[in-house]
Design an enzyme around this catalytic site. Structure first.
Site, mmCIF file in Angstrom:
data_model
loop_
_atom_site.group_PDB
_atom_site.id
_atom_site.type_symbol
_atom_site.label_atom_id
_atom_site.label_comp_id
_atom_site.label_asym_id
_atom_site.label_seq_id
_atom_site.Cartn_x
_atom_site.Cartn_y
_atom_site.Cartn_z
ATOM 1 N N GLY A 170 0.772 -1.236 0.000
ATOM 2 C CA GLY A 170 0.000 0.000 0.000
ATOM 3 C C GLY A 170 0.804 1.287 0.000
ATOM 4 O O GLY A 170 0.865 1.998 -0.992
ATOM 5 N N ASP A 171 1.437 1.604 1.106
ATOM 6 C CA ASP A 171 2.186 2.864 1.212
ATOM 7 C C ASP A 171 3.661 2.606 1.502
ATOM 8 O O ASP A 171 4.333 3.440 2.081
ATOM 9 C CB ASP A 171 1.570 3.759 2.289
ATOM 10 N N GLU A 172 4.156 1.467 1.089
ATOM 11 C CA GLU A 172 5.541 1.091 1.371
ATOM 12 C C GLU A 172 6.312 0.884 0.069
ATOM 13 O O GLU A 172 5.872 0.153 -0.816
ATOM 14 C CB GLU A 172 5.562 -0.203 2.190
#
Length: 135
Positions: A118-120
Site C-alpha cells: 500500500g504505502d511502502e
C-alpha cells in the site's frame, strides 16, 4: 463452376488467415499486459514486490561476487491512511503516484526501486551510490 468454388475457397482462406492474424495480435497484446501486471504495480508502474525480490536476489549475488555493500531502504508514508480517510482514495492514489515519481527521479542512484505494498516502497542502493550531501 469448379473455378468459382476454388476462388470462393481461396477468399475464405484469406479471410480466415486475416482473422487469425487479428486474434493473434490481440492475444499477444493481452499477454504483454498480463506480464506487465504480474511484475509491476498498476497504479505507480514501479516494479512490484515479486519483481523487486528477484532484482534484490540478483543484486545480492552480484554484491557477494564483487565484495560490495548494499543498502536496502524502506520508505513508508506516515499517516497515509489519514489522507485516504480524510481526502479520499483519489488523493491517496495521487500521493502514491507522486512518491513513485520522486523515487524514480533518483532511481539512477538505486539498483532497484519498487512498491512493496500500500504505502511502502523500497530502494536498493550499492555502497557509495549516494553523493556526499545525501549520506
Amino acid at each position: 463452376m469448379a473455378m468459382e468454388q476454388l476462388e470462393l475457397a481461396r477468399r475464405s482462406a484469406v479471410d480466415a488467415q486475416a482473422e487469425l492474424t487479428r486474434v493473434n495480435q490481440r492475444l499477444n497484446s493481452a499477454n504483454r499486459e498480463l506480464e506487465f501486471l504480474s511484475l509491476y504495480d498498476s497504479l505507480t508502474a514501479l516494479p512490484n514486490r515479486s519483481l523487486f525480490r528477484d532484482r534484490l536476489q540478483h543484486e545480492i549475488g552480484q554484491a557477494k561476487r564483487e565484495c560490495a555493500g548494499l543498502a536496502l531502504l524502506i520508505v513508508d508514508i506516515d499517516r497515509f491512511h489519514e489522507v485516504n480517510d480524510t481526502l479520499g482514495d483519489e488523493a491517496g492514489d495521487q500521493l502514491l503516484i507522486a512518491t513513485a515519481t520522486r523515487l524514480n527521479a533518483i532511481s539512477n542512484l538505486a539498483r532497484a526501486v519498487g512498491r512493496m505494498s500500500g504505502d511502502e516502497f523500497a530502494l536498493l542502493l550499492r555502497a557509495g551510490a549516494l553523493p556526499a550531501p545525501l549520506t
